[in-house]
Design an enzyme around this catalytic site. Structure first.
Site, PDB file in Angstrom:
ATOM      1  N   PHE A 111       0.817  -1.224   0.000  1.00 47.79           N
ATOM      2  CA  PHE A 111       0.000   0.000   0.000  1.00 47.79           C
ATOM      3  C   PHE A 111       0.844   1.266   0.000  1.00 47.79           C
ATOM      4  O   PHE A 111       0.363   2.340  -0.335  1.00 47.79           O
ATOM      5  CB  PHE A 111      -0.973  -0.005   1.192  1.00 47.79           C
ATOM      6  CG  PHE A 111      -0.415   0.546   2.471  1.00 47.79           C
ATOM      7  CD1 PHE A 111       0.217  -0.266   3.388  1.00 47.79           C
ATOM      8  CD2 PHE A 111      -0.532   1.900   2.764  1.00 47.79           C
ATOM      9  CE1 PHE A 111       0.732   0.251   4.567  1.00 47.79           C
ATOM     10  CE2 PHE A 111      -0.031   2.434   3.943  1.00 47.79           C
ATOM     11  CZ  PHE A 111       0.612   1.600   4.846  1.00 47.79           C
ATOM     12  N   LYS A 112       2.116   1.155   0.376  1.00 45.06           N
ATOM     13  CA  LYS A 112       2.981   2.333   0.398  1.00 45.06           C
ATOM     14  C   LYS A 112       3.047   3.018  -0.964  1.00 45.06           C
ATOM     15  O   LYS A 112       3.316   4.206  -1.058  1.00 45.06           O
ATOM     16  CB  LYS A 112       4.404   1.948   0.824  1.00 45.06           C
ATOM     17  CG  LYS A 112       4.524   1.197   2.139  1.00 45.06           C
ATOM     18  CD  LYS A 112       4.089   2.020   3.321  1.00 45.06           C
ATOM     19  CE  LYS A 112       4.630   1.509   4.650  1.00 45.06           C
ATOM     20  NZ  LYS A 112       4.105   0.219   5.093  1.00 45.06           N
ATOM     21  N   ASP A 113       2.804   2.262  -2.030  1.00 42.30           N
ATOM     22  CA  ASP A 113       2.855   2.856  -3.365  1.00 42.30           C
ATOM     23  C   ASP A 113       1.827   3.974  -3.550  1.00 42.30           C
ATOM     24  O   ASP A 113       2.067   4.911  -4.304  1.00 42.30           O
ATOM     25  CB  ASP A 113       2.586   1.787  -4.439  1.00 42.30           C
ATOM     26  CG  ASP A 113       3.766   0.835  -4.607  1.00 42.30           C
ATOM     27  OD1 ASP A 113       4.926   1.293  -4.522  1.00 42.30           O
ATOM     28  OD2 ASP A 113       3.525  -0.368  -4.838  1.00 42.30           O
ATOM     29  N   LEU A 116       3.518   6.885  -2.092  1.00 46.33           N
ATOM     30  CA  LEU A 116       4.866   7.146  -2.601  1.00 46.33           C
ATOM     31  C   LEU A 116       4.941   7.266  -4.115  1.00 46.33           C
ATOM     32  O   LEU A 116       5.994   7.594  -4.653  1.00 46.33           O
ATOM     33  CB  LEU A 116       5.840   6.098  -2.074  1.00 46.33           C
ATOM     34  CG  LEU A 116       6.157   6.370  -0.600  1.00 46.33           C
ATOM     35  CD1 LEU A 116       6.833   5.175   0.055  1.00 46.33           C
ATOM     36  CD2 LEU A 116       7.021   7.619  -0.448  1.00 46.33           C
TER      37      LEU A 116
END
Ligand SMILES: *Cc1c(COP(=O)(O)O)cnc(C)c1O
Length: 493
Positions: A111-113, A116
């Site tokens: 989910f960091k995408d 980011l």
């Protein structure tokens, strides 16, 4: 003060969103927050007809008011138009009596995408030609990969990533060492995630480092302490609600619960922001692994990290100092920066802090929290696959366990479980859970999982073995400063 960001530890601070993104972190060690967040509402009446990008636009426009409409539109386009492998960006899947919001369709399968892919777009519109930014990032595995990918070859920006030795999965490590940007640097440190995060925070305030890297280079953060990373995460809560409406699962205005696998408290805080901004959320369910500092806090009102750090099967949540908890305390104390400063200082000096009973009660109105053991992670991955044919990663399994625990309270609201990573990022744990004899190589394990489950392998993970890897780097915590200095010198000689 309207629409200016202030610090959780000093309410005299008032800066624009652009400055907050540029700095990442306040000089007084506080985090940037919008004091009037609960007065900023998103109209949900026509969510159903809006694309992910249109919802993102509505939210970013009000929370980043000093960006122009064009800048926001271009950032959204740049972040999402072709980097996710699903047109919905964060598709919602119905599984039995609950829904899973899949947040892992971006370029690094976590989910960091979502945050980011956006942060570099925003950062690019914040810095001018003479300015240089070195991004410092502590990672429990997924932020590092997503940040390296997101910031790769962005002009005037360099990035240095620190991850705990033996604290990330093989796939995560391989992803980080196959990024190869001319501006990207990554190293293991001899310590755990909290060591990495605490020391990165120290570097932000280190005067000798600032002098060494020169006046036109500043330091910033790609962790969820940076609002440019946190704010894009609010979007998928609204988008999930939209998908429920579109599928006829709820009526407009009906309240729902979200369960969030939690480490640094960024993801679930974005859910709380969505609630403050008018999304009909009943409970936000915080799911921890055995590093259950927050779960204990819910029982006693005491946040105490004086305990052993446990390496679990959900390594991206192996965290005891959840940075964004500070933002929750700010809002729950009605923006009392002096209070937040004093309790956070207690936490920093003694590893322990306690909140007033009314603050704890108010937190419990919005949140529920519990935790899940490694044994249960494996058990739940297996059960959910056997019963419903859905394959969860270990972090999502933590969420599943805690969601079921919460349901025993008889709350009838519809439940959405956030899935934070692809199961193919954590193949050892997933193989064990499924009773597969681990393959002789990671590649073989991946194929074995695929053969058993049919769950799609993300392209970026399939392609990992076609790429050459950099040689892994490893440094002592005390050398982090020198490492950053060298990276700056190398990049901007
Ligand atoms: C980072 C991460 C988490 C924890 O999210 P926070 O925002 O730090 O609470 C959970 N699961 C996975 C897979 C992650 O990468």
């Amino acid at each position: 003060m309207q629409n200016k960001y202030t610090s959780t530890r000093n309410d005299k601070v008032a800066i624009d969103a652009k400055a907050a993104i540029y700095k990442g972190f306040s000089d007084d060690k506080g985090l940037f927050v919008l004091p009037n967040l609960k007065d900023i509402k998103i109209n949900i009446d026509n969510l159903q007809t809006q694309s992910y990008g249109e919802i993102a636009y509505q939210i970013l426009k009000v929370l980043l008011p000093d960006f122009s409409a064009e800048e926001i539109k271009a950032s959204i386009q740049g972040a999402y138009h072709d980097s996710f492998d699903d047109d919905k960006i964060t598709p919602l899947k119905k599984v039995a009596d609950f829904h899973i919001l899949e947040l892992f369709h971006g370029p690094t399968s976590a989910f960091k995408d979502v945050g980011l892919q956006m942060l570099p777009q925003l950062m690019n519109r914040v810095i001018n030609d003479e300015e240089r930014v070195m991004i410092l990032t502590a990672t429990s595995g997924d932020t590092g990969t997503a940040a390296l990918k997101g910031f790769k070859d962005i002009n005037n920006v360099g990035i240095s990533v620190f991850y705990p030795e033996n604290g990330v999965s093989n796939i995560q490590e391989k992803q980080m060492y196959t990024t190869f940007g001319k501006n990207t640097n990554v190293t293991a440190i001899s310590g755990n995630f909290d060591d990495a995060q605490t020391n990165v925070k120290k570097l932000f305030n280190d005067e000798t480092l600032k002098q060494a890297i020169g006046k036109n280079v500043s330091l910033s953060s790609a962790n969820s302490i940076n609002i440019g990373r946190l704010i894009p995460q609010i979007v998928y809560y609204f988008d999930a609600y939209k998908q429920l409406l579109q599928n006829g699962d709820i009526k407009n205005g009906q309240k729902v619960n979200f369960t969030v696998p939690t480490g640094n408290f960024g993801n679930v805080l974005a859910g709380y922001y969505a609630k403050l901004m008018g999304l009909p959320i009943n409970k936000l369910i915080i799911a921890c692994n055995q590093n259950n500092v927050i779960a204990d806090f819910f029982n006693h009102g005491v946040y105490d990290r004086n305990r052993d750090f446990i390496k679990t099967l959900a390594p991206s949540m192996d965290i005891q100092i959840s940075s964004n908890f500070e933002r929750l305390l700010y809002y729950k104390s009605n923006g009392n920066a002096d209070y937040v400063k004093s309790i956070m200082q207690n936490l920093e000096t003694t590893g322990r802090m306690q909140v007033e009973p009314d603050i704890l009660a108010s937190i419990k109105d919005d949140f529920y929290c519990n935790y899940c053991s490694d044994e249960d992670i494996k058990k739940e991955i297996r059960t959910v696959f056997d019963q419903y044919g859905y394959l969860m990663d270990p972090h999502t399994a933590v969420g599943y366990k805690v969601m079921r625990e919460y349901q025993k309270s008889d709350d009838q609201h519809l439940n959405i479980l956030l899935s934070t990573a692809s199961p193919y990022k954590f193949i050892q744990a997933v193989s064990k859970a499924l009773g597969l004899s681990g393959g002789s190589s990671d590649q073989e394990s991946i194929q074995n999982i695929h053969a058993k489950t049919g769950f799609p392998i993300p392209t970026n993970i399939e392609n990992l073995w076609k790429q050459t890897s950099q040689r892994p780097s490893h440094i002592a915590v005390k050398d982090m400063k020198k490492y950053v200095e060298n990276n700056v010198k190398e990049l901007w000689k």
